[in-house]
Every structure is written in C-alpha cells, then in structure tokens.
Motif scaffolding. Sequence first.
Motif, mmCIF file in Angstrom:
data_model
loop_
_atom_site.group_PDB
_atom_site.id
_atom_site.type_symbol
_atom_site.label_atom_id
_atom_site.label_comp_id
_atom_site.label_asym_id
_atom_site.label_seq_id
_atom_site.Cartn_x
_atom_site.Cartn_y
_atom_site.Cartn_z
ATOM 1 N N TYR A 43 40.840 7.009 72.659
ATOM 2 C CA TYR A 43 40.797 6.154 71.468
ATOM 3 C C TYR A 43 40.523 4.703 71.882
ATOM 4 O O TYR A 43 39.705 4.009 71.281
ATOM 5 N N SER A 44 41.204 4.233 72.966
ATOM 6 C CA SER A 44 41.014 2.854 73.437
ATOM 7 C C SER A 44 39.569 2.635 73.839
ATOM 8 O O SER A 44 38.965 1.602 73.512
ATOM 9 N N ARG A 45 39.010 3.628 74.579
ATOM 10 C CA ARG A 45 37.619 3.491 75.033
ATOM 11 C C ARG A 45 36.675 3.361 73.834
ATOM 12 O O ARG A 45 35.796 2.496 73.790
ATOM 13 N N ILE A 46 36.918 4.188 72.820
ATOM 14 C CA ILE A 46 36.054 4.145 71.626
ATOM 15 C C ILE A 46 36.179 2.783 70.956
ATOM 16 O O ILE A 46 35.199 2.142 70.564
ATOM 17 N N TYR A 78 34.185 -0.359 61.516
ATOM 18 C CA TYR A 78 34.857 -0.189 62.816
ATOM 19 C C TYR A 78 36.374 -0.374 62.747
ATOM 20 O O TYR A 78 37.031 -0.448 63.765
ATOM 21 N N GLU A 79 36.914 -0.497 61.564
ATOM 22 C CA GLU A 79 38.359 -0.634 61.362
ATOM 23 C C GLU A 79 38.917 -1.807 62.144
ATOM 24 O O GLU A 79 39.755 -1.656 63.031
ATOM 25 N N LEU A 80 38.427 -3.025 61.826
ATOM 26 C CA LEU A 80 38.910 -4.212 62.533
ATOM 27 C C LEU A 80 39.147 -5.384 61.586
ATOM 28 O O LEU A 80 38.724 -5.359 60.438
ATOM 29 N N CYS A 81 39.846 -6.406 62.132
ATOM 30 C CA CYS A 81 39.969 -7.677 61.414
ATOM 31 C C CYS A 81 39.102 -8.690 62.144
ATOM 32 O O CYS A 81 39.007 -8.657 63.369
ATOM 33 N N LEU A 154 55.978 -7.446 64.708
ATOM 34 C CA LEU A 154 55.470 -8.009 65.955
ATOM 35 C C LEU A 154 55.691 -7.087 67.150
ATOM 36 O O LEU A 154 56.388 -7.415 68.085
ATOM 37 N N SER A 155 55.134 -5.948 67.110
ATOM 38 C CA SER A 155 55.233 -5.076 68.274
ATOM 39 C C SER A 155 53.992 -4.190 68.299
ATOM 40 O O SER A 155 53.293 -4.041 67.301
ATOM 41 N N GLY A 156 53.708 -3.633 69.483
ATOM 42 C CA GLY A 156 52.546 -2.739 69.607
ATOM 43 C C GLY A 156 51.383 -3.411 70.300
ATOM 44 O O GLY A 156 51.271 -4.641 70.335
ATOM 45 N N ILE A 157 50.545 -2.558 70.846
ATOM 46 C CA ILE A 157 49.403 -3.030 71.634
ATOM 47 C C ILE A 157 48.178 -3.125 70.735
ATOM 48 O O ILE A 157 47.983 -2.285 69.863
ATOM 49 N N CYS A 158 47.388 -4.168 70.960
ATOM 50 C CA CYS A 158 46.125 -4.235 70.230
ATOM 51 C C CYS A 158 45.038 -4.849 71.107
ATOM 52 O O CYS A 158 45.323 -5.379 72.178
ATOM 53 N N LEU A 159 43.819 -4.707 70.635
ATOM 54 C CA LEU A 159 42.688 -5.192 71.435
ATOM 55 C C LEU A 159 42.073 -6.388 70.723
ATOM 56 O O LEU A 159 41.757 -6.327 69.536
ATOM 57 N N ILE A 160 41.943 -7.508 71.482
ATOM 58 C CA ILE A 160 41.340 -8.705 70.891
ATOM 59 C C ILE A 160 40.037 -8.981 71.624
ATOM 60 O O ILE A 160 39.969 -8.920 72.862
ATOM 61 N N ALA A 161 38.973 -9.230 70.859
ATOM 62 C CA ALA A 161 37.697 -9.593 71.488
ATOM 63 C C ALA A 161 37.287 -10.952 70.951
ATOM 64 O O ALA A 161 37.508 -11.251 69.771
ATOM 65 N N THR A 179 41.749 -5.146 66.792
ATOM 66 C CA THR A 179 41.894 -3.747 66.325
ATOM 67 C C THR A 179 43.090 -3.118 67.040
ATOM 68 O O THR A 179 43.348 -3.438 68.202
ATOM 69 N N PRO A 180 43.845 -2.259 66.348
ATOM 70 C CA PRO A 180 44.980 -1.619 67.036
ATOM 71 C C PRO A 180 44.462 -0.620 68.089
ATOM 72 O O PRO A 180 43.413 -0.008 67.897
ATOM 73 N N LEU A 181 45.229 -0.512 69.175
ATOM 74 C CA LEU A 181 44.732 0.335 70.269
ATOM 75 C C LEU A 181 45.260 1.759 70.232
ATOM 76 O O LEU A 181 44.846 2.589 71.014
#
Length: 490
Positions: A43-46, A78-81, A154-161, A179-181
């Motif tokens: 999922y993270s790779r995608i 792409y399900e992102l903010c 305020l918890s959990g891993i996410c990906l910021i670009a 996007t959440p990872l």
Amino acid sequence: MNTSKVKKPLSIKLHIFISMLGLSLGLIVILWLAQSFFLNSIYSRIKENDIKHASHSISYNINNEELDSFVEQMAVEYELCVRIFEFDSDKIIEKEAEGAHFFNDCVICNLSNADSLLNSWYDTTKNAGGYYTETVDRADFRDFIYVGDEESNLSGICLIATCLVEGENGNMFLVVLNTPLHPLNSTRKTLDIVLGILTLVAVGISLVVSYLLSKMISSPLEKMDKKAKALAESSYQIRFDEKGPKEVQDLARTLNQTTEELASVENLRKELIANISHDLRTPLTMISGYSEVMRDIPGENTPENMQVIIDETARLSSLVNDLLNVSKLQSGTQVMNVSKMSLTKCIIDTVKRYDTLVNHKGYKINLVYDNEVFIEADETRLLQVIYNLINNAINYTGSDQTVTVKQEVTDDVVRVSIIDSGEGISEEDLPLIWDRYYKVDKTHNRAVVGTGIGLSIVKNILLLHGSRFGVSSELGQGSTFWFEFKICKE
Ligand code: ADP
C-alpha cells in the motif's frame, strides 16, 4: 499376540478431497498471510507512486486557470490532501482556492503558525532538487497543528510530499501533498470480506472437483475390482472395460491379456488332464490285464506276455519322466553339464535305437552327413532333443515311412534337420506346437500316443544352449524340424 492395529487405507475419494481441500486452504492461508504482512508495504509503495504522480501533475499545471478543479480531481483520484503555498518576498501566501481536502485527520490541512515548517520544507525540497517525500508521524506535528479538543487524531503514519515550482509571476510555489500510509479501515474490511467469500468458494469448489475427479478415477477401478473378483473365481469370459483415464485403460488391457492367458492355460490344463489320463490308462489297462491273465490262466506266464508288461511299464515311466523333465527345465532347476562332444556320434547313436522299427516295421531312416562335428553341449540333454525330434518324425511321417536326418556344415555352424513326409502342420499351429501340452490333434483318437510335451522339452533345452532352432512345414508335404550349434574348433 500382535496388538498393533492395521490402519484402514483411505479411499481415493477421500484422498482427492483431502488433497484438494488442503491445496485450497493452503492458498487461502497464503493470501491471509500476504494480506497481514505485505499489505501495508504494498500500500505504501502504491501511495508513494500516486503522490509523486499527483505532485508532478499539479506542478505542471501551476499556472493553469483551471488549477482549482484540477487539484480537486487529483485529490479525489489519488485520495490525498493538497495545499499550495506561494513564497513572495519573504511572505508565504496560501493559494486557498486551490487546496483540496480528501480525508479528515490530515496534518497539512490543520497547519497553523507553520511558517517555520513551510520554510524548512521549502529548503529541503530545494536541496532535494524540487521534489521531496517523507514518511512522518502525525504526533511530530503537534506544534504546528490546530487540533481543538481532539488530541487523539494526532497519531499514525502518513506520507508528505513537497514539490517546488516557479510560477508565471516569478514567485516560487510549494505544493504540499499528504496521504495516510496505512490502508483505510474500509479497505481492510473489504479485503477481509473478499477473503472470507474466497475461502467459502474454495471449499465448495474443492468439494465439487474432488467428487467429480474421484468419481472419474474410482468408478472404473471399482468396476474392475468386481470383475477381478469374478476372475479369481475362475470366470475367464470376463472382459474389463478399456475406458477412463490412460492408466486405467492400460490396467484394463493388461487384465484382459491376463484373462486370455489364464483361459488358455486353463484349456490346456483340461486337455492335459484328459490326455494324460488317457495315456496313463492305456498302459495301466494292459499291465493289469496281462498280469491277471498270467495269474489266472495256466500256461500264459510266457516271456512274451512278461515283455508286454515290461514295455508298458517303460512307456509309463517315460511319460512320467517327460512330465518331470519339462517342469524342471521350465522352473530353471535343471543344471546343465556342458562339455565338448561329438554331435555326429550322438545322431548316429540315436538313429541306432530305431533299428528294431527299421528292421521289423518297414521304417526307413536316412542319415546324411559329411564329417564328424564337435560342439559344446550337455550330451544327455542333446540326446533328448534328437530323440524327441526323430520320434515325432517317425510318429507323424507319411505312408512312405521315411525320415531323413541331415547334418550340414556352413562356415562354423552346424545345422541338424529332421525331415518327414507326413501330413505337415498348418501355419496357425506352427508357432504353438512348442508350447507345453499343445497338440494339433486334440481329439486324441489317432494311433500316435503323445502328450504334447516333447517339443516343449526340445525348445527349453535348445534355449538353455542358446541355439537357433525352428520348423518349416507344408500341409500334405511333411515337416522339417531343425536346430543349429556353433562348431567347436580342434
Ligand atoms: P506329442 O507328444 O503330442 O508329439 P510334441 O510336443 O512332441 O507332443 O508335439 C506337439 C504337437 O506338434 C504334436 O501333437 C503334433 O500335433 C505336432 N507335431 C510335432 N512333430 C510333428 C511332425 N513331425 N509332423 C507333424 N506334426 C508334428
């Protein structure tokens, strides 16, 4: 007492069902494990690929008048903010309209007093060549986020670009995407349901497939088993169906051949019993008849009558010897005593045995040979071969009562032929006469007394010597039986 229990073997049906079920469950377990252990990383790779693609597309369209709707389209796809910040002479202005918020617990959507953070992203992105991604824990953003009362978000891993791009006005724009990872709960639940359904379907399919497969394999075998049981009870008319999978067809073919063999052996056995009982009864009747006459009638105790009894006893013992011989030869218990011997002398001696027949019954035995020939053989056994063949020739020869025994030498091979001028043997009988108990004249009503064993003894002895042998015959013309040996050099 042996107390160990004999395990009952499983049926093919059960074997196939267990294997199919095991296979399907194994595959399902692999799928569950894959989902549990690899789903997050896949999922993270995608997500990494998605976010990269989205940020590049947005940067490319930064001056587009339709940027607002384009960003929204990207966010949904792409399900992102997404948030876009313009850096204008030390001031950071957000391009409010172009932002898009796809999910609630987003870090970048709730930023407040975050100029220092934005500046640091700006620098990092610039240093990274215009594009930068980072996996972050939401808790690290505590200082920059307005969370209201809901600290738990305020918890959990996410990906910021972050992506840096120059606008038409010369200002730099920082596109920030988040996007959440981890797969969203709904995704996980969907996969769980799909896997559950898959498990049920797999079990169902294994049930149906194993039933059909086992039926296909076991039903012809069950039929064969029934017929084989009948065969064991001496029903030799049975035919096994040559249908079903290849192996089953092969087995049916082999069983059919076996049945035919058994039937022919059974026929031969019946014939043999009939013949042997006839052959034994004739001399026994003579012996008992003559003995009674000699006992009861005075003056009948003559040497001639005694001779009849002696001859008939000899016939009986030769018959019994023949039977013993062929059994020993075929079981391989006969030991060969090979030595250098004169084949010519052996032939002459055998022919001499028939002097009485020649002198008193008008038979003629021609002996044709050039030189004396020596071979390596078991003398006693070879004598049996020549004797049996000459005996047959005399028994079956024609009205001229002539038999020819010929010894011919070609290079280093000697061939002995025994030729008669009798009825001959039909082509279909020719290959069979060498079999034990085979008699062309099955009715057994002719004067010639035979058991159908002689040629079987000849064949076995010649095979043990490794000799070539054969017969040629024409109906009404007579037969030629022959065998060959390698000549022994002096
Ligand atoms: P048998 O004791 O019946 O002669 P053999 O094994 O010697 O038994 O021969 C088998 C059968 O082969 C005989 O029953 C006979 O029908 C046939 N046969 C053997 N030799 C001759 C021959 N020289 N001419 C015609 N038929 C023969």
